[in-house]
Design a protein around this motif. Structure first.
Motif, PDB file in Angstrom:
ATOM      1  N   VAL A 169       0.839  -1.200   0.000  1.00 64.37           N
ATOM      2  CA  VAL A 169       0.000   0.000   0.000  1.00 64.37           C
ATOM      3  C   VAL A 169       0.874   1.249   0.000  1.00 64.37           C
ATOM      4  N   GLU A 170       1.913   1.242   0.831  1.00 70.25           N
ATOM      5  CA  GLU A 170       2.800   2.400   0.935  1.00 70.25           C
ATOM      6  C   GLU A 170       3.513   2.697  -0.384  1.00 70.25           C
ATOM      7  N   ALA A 171       3.769   1.650  -1.192  1.00 69.25           N
ATOM      8  CA  ALA A 171       4.512   1.825  -2.440  1.00 69.25           C
ATOM      9  C   ALA A 171       3.636   2.290  -3.601  1.00 69.25           C
ATOM     10  N   LEU A 172       2.333   2.337  -3.428  1.00 75.16           N
ATOM     11  CA  LEU A 172       1.446   2.768  -4.509  1.00 75.16           C
ATOM     12  C   LEU A 172       1.757   4.208  -4.919  1.00 75.16           C
ATOM     13  N   PRO A 173       1.489   4.565  -6.174  1.00 78.99           N
ATOM     14  CA  PRO A 173       1.603   5.972  -6.573  1.00 78.99           C
ATOM     15  C   PRO A 173       0.781   6.844  -5.628  1.00 78.99           C
ATOM     16  N   GLU A 174       1.246   8.063  -5.387  1.00 75.63           N
ATOM     17  CA  GLU A 174       0.692   8.888  -4.313  1.00 75.63           C
ATOM     18  C   GLU A 174      -0.829   8.998  -4.362  1.00 75.63           C
ATOM     19  N   ARG A 175      -1.377   9.293  -5.533  1.00 79.49           N
ATOM     20  CA  ARG A 175      -2.824   9.490  -5.598  1.00 79.49           C
ATOM     21  C   ARG A 175      -3.564   8.188  -5.309  1.00 79.49           C
ATOM     22  N   MET A 176      -3.078   7.070  -5.846  1.00 81.16           N
ATOM     23  CA  MET A 176      -3.707   5.777  -5.559  1.00 81.16           C
ATOM     24  C   MET A 176      -3.624   5.449  -4.069  1.00 81.16           C
ATOM     25  N   ARG A 177      -2.460   5.750  -3.475  1.00 78.71           N
ATOM     26  CA  ARG A 177      -2.279   5.467  -2.043  1.00 78.71           C
ATOM     27  C   ARG A 177      -3.270   6.287  -1.217  1.00 78.71           C
ATOM     28  N   LEU A 178      -3.435   7.563  -1.565  1.00 80.45           N
ATOM     29  CA  LEU A 178      -4.376   8.405  -0.839  1.00 80.45           C
ATOM     30  C   LEU A 178      -5.799   7.873  -0.954  1.00 80.45           C
ATOM     31  N   ILE A 179      -6.141   7.386  -2.141  1.00 83.05           N
ATOM     32  CA  ILE A 179      -7.489   6.849  -2.360  1.00 83.05           C
ATOM     33  C   ILE A 179      -7.692   5.583  -1.543  1.00 83.05           C
ATOM     34  N   VAL A 180      -6.725   4.659  -1.597  1.00 84.12           N
ATOM     35  CA  VAL A 180      -6.842   3.402  -0.849  1.00 84.12           C
ATOM     36  C   VAL A 180      -6.904   3.666   0.650  1.00 84.12           C
ATOM     37  N   GLU A 181      -6.026   4.524   1.138  1.00 88.12           N
ATOM     38  CA  GLU A 181      -6.019   4.823   2.570  1.00 88.12           C
ATOM     39  C   GLU A 181      -7.307   5.531   2.988  1.00 88.12           C
ATOM     40  N   GLY A 182      -7.810   6.410   2.119  1.00 92.71           N
ATOM     41  CA  GLY A 182      -9.031   7.122   2.454  1.00 92.71           C
ATOM     42  C   GLY A 182     -10.233   6.208   2.508  1.00 92.71           C
ATOM     43  N   VAL A 183     -10.366   5.321   1.520  1.00 88.12           N
ATOM     44  CA  VAL A 183     -11.529   4.448   1.438  1.00 88.12           C
ATOM     45  C   VAL A 183     -11.467   3.336   2.480  1.00 88.12           C
ATOM     46  N   TYR A 184     -10.301   2.653   2.578  1.00 85.42           N
ATOM     47  CA  TYR A 184     -10.221   1.454   3.403  1.00 85.42           C
ATOM     48  C   TYR A 184      -9.734   1.702   4.830  1.00 85.42           C
ATOM     49  N   PHE A 185      -9.051   2.820   5.066  1.00 86.52           N
ATOM     50  CA  PHE A 185      -8.550   3.112   6.403  1.00 86.52           C
ATOM     51  C   PHE A 185      -9.199   4.350   7.011  1.00 86.52           C
ATOM     52  N   GLY A 186      -9.568   5.290   6.174  1.00 85.00           N
ATOM     53  CA  GLY A 186     -10.096   6.551   6.681  1.00 85.00           C
ATOM     54  C   GLY A 186     -11.601   6.631   6.740  1.00 85.00           C
ATOM     55  N   ASP A 187     -12.290   5.560   6.323  1.00 88.51           N
ATOM     56  CA  ASP A 187     -13.755   5.538   6.374  1.00 88.51           C
ATOM     57  C   ASP A 187     -14.356   6.715   5.610  1.00 88.51           C
ATOM     58  N   ARG A 188     -13.758   7.028   4.452  1.00 81.53           N
ATOM     59  CA  ARG A 188     -14.228   8.146   3.656  1.00 81.53           C
ATOM     60  C   ARG A 188     -14.920   7.641   2.393  1.00 81.53           C
ATOM     61  N   THR A 189     -15.851   8.427   1.893  1.00 84.00           N
ATOM     62  CA  THR A 189     -16.576   8.033   0.689  1.00 84.00           C
ATOM     63  C   THR A 189     -15.790   8.431  -0.550  1.00 84.00           C
ATOM     64  N   VAL A 190     -16.119   7.796  -1.663  1.00 82.95           N
ATOM     65  CA  VAL A 190     -15.479   8.132  -2.927  1.00 82.95           C
ATOM     66  C   VAL A 190     -15.773   9.577  -3.303  1.00 82.95           C
ATOM     67  N   THR A 191     -16.980  10.037  -3.008  1.00 82.31           N
ATOM     68  CA  THR A 191     -17.352  11.425  -3.327  1.00 82.31           C
ATOM     69  C   THR A 191     -16.480  12.411  -2.566  1.00 82.31           C
ATOM     70  N   GLU A 192     -16.246  12.156  -1.282  1.00 82.94           N
ATOM     71  CA  GLU A 192     -15.407  13.041  -0.476  1.00 82.94           C
ATOM     72  C   GLU A 192     -13.988  13.104  -1.023  1.00 82.94           C
ATOM     73  N   ILE A 193     -13.454  11.952  -1.401  1.00 85.54           N
ATOM     74  CA  ILE A 193     -12.089  11.911  -1.920  1.00 85.54           C
ATOM     75  C   ILE A 193     -12.016  12.613  -3.274  1.00 85.54           C
ATOM     76  N   ALA A 194     -13.037  12.420  -4.099  1.00 85.15           N
ATOM     77  CA  ALA A 194     -13.060  13.082  -5.412  1.00 85.15           C
ATOM     78  C   ALA A 194     -13.051  14.599  -5.251  1.00 85.15           C
ATOM     79  N   ASP A 195     -13.854  15.107  -4.306  1.00 85.83           N
ATOM     80  CA  ASP A 195     -13.892  16.560  -4.070  1.00 85.83           C
ATOM     81  C   ASP A 195     -12.541  17.070  -3.586  1.00 85.83           C
ATOM     82  N   GLU A 196     -11.891  16.315  -2.714  1.00 87.83           N
ATOM     83  CA  GLU A 196     -10.607  16.747  -2.173  1.00 87.83           C
ATOM     84  C   GLU A 196      -9.519  16.764  -3.242  1.00 87.83           C
TER      85      GLU A 196
END
Length: 273
Positions: A169-196
């Motif tokens: 997970v840590e080695a993923l490209p930055e944007r992919m890593r942020l998305i994975v961490e946000g969805v699976y670890f941060g309990d964030r929705t896809v919409t929230e991440i898209a806006d950010e």
């Protein structure tokens, strides 16, 4: 347990699914790894939802039992029955269980037929098909499923794989890593991440999908049953970028192992969790 803790526990124990899939497929080569992995992942999520830490049972042992049971159920479904027949069996089982819970006893064929909205003969046929599906399992599970309780060395393997997943997970490209961490670890929705990130909902979903594929490539290349077998990637990333990613994963994993050796207490806690 809140949703964030549940998601973190699921991700941390995902390697257990891969380990059990490998155990089963090593003994039953005709089974589909992808299908079993999907079944195991769903069972892992369900185990996390139902887990009660106050009972004093390690989550790994509890999840293993649920995953093994899900494999058994999946084997039961892989019999003579057509898709339509399996659907009818599933509906009949669901109605039968619901009536049993409501009535406090086993329902009659007429009661099941009424609940299904079919005639008695159709309900009786569905019950017969259901019985055939269950009996078809016979010795298959005993031959192909791993033991219910993990051995100490297996706990160590799970811990090592958990570190490898974290490195991947840590080695993923930055944007992919942020998305994975946000969805699976941060309990964030896809919409929230898209806006950010200032991108579309579809773009986030696509990158999340590709990130999961890259993680699968990393796990498959590292834990292949046959190291000499040709590796077939599932990600759509360009070969050069994929190779660079796998190299970063290997480096991160080595750093993680070195850190665990320097901090044995943390490694023990990680294994226990």
């Amino acid at each position: 347990m809140n949703r964030t803790e549940r998601n973190a526990m699921v991700v941390e124990n995902l390697p257990l699914v891969g380990y059990l899939v490998s155990e089963v497929c090593a003994r039953a080569t005709h089974l589909s790894r992808d299908d079993l992995a999907s079944v195991g992942a769903v069972a892992l999520v369900q185990a996390a939802d139902a887990f009660d830490p106050t009972l004093g049972i390690p989550f790994g042992a509890y999840a293993r039992t649920r995953i093994v049971g899900a494999f058994a159920d999946d084997m039961r479904s892989g019999d003579w029955a057509s898709r339509g027949t399996r659907k009818r069996i599933k509906e009949t089982h669901a109605v039968q269980e619901a009536l049993t819970a409501t009535l406090g006893r086993a329902p009659s064929v007429d009661e099941i037929a009424g609940a299904l909205g079919v005639d008695r003969q159709t309900a009786a046929g569905a019950l017969t098909d259901a019985a055939r599906t269950v009996s078809a399992l016979d010795d298959t599970v005993a031959d192909h499923l791993a033991a219910d309780l993990p051995l100490p060395e297996e706990n160590l393997l799970v811990s090592e794989r958990s570190r490898y997943v974290a490195a991947a997970v840590e080695a993923l490209p930055e944007r992919m890593r942020l998305i994975v961490e946000g969805v699976y670890f941060g309990d964030r929705t896809v919409t929230e991440i898209a806006d950010e990130l200032g991108i579309t909902h579809s773009a986030v979903s696509q990158q999340r999908t590709e990130a999961v594929r890259l993680l699968r490539d990393a796990l498959e290349s590292h834990y292949a049953d046959d190291p000499d077998a040709e590796f077939t990637p599932v990600s759509k990333t360009a070969p050069a970028r994929r190779s660079a990613y796998l190299s970063r994963v290997a480096t991160n994993a080595a750093v993680g192992i070195a850190r665990a050796m320097r901090e044995p207490d943390a490694a023990v806690v990680s294994t226990a969790v």
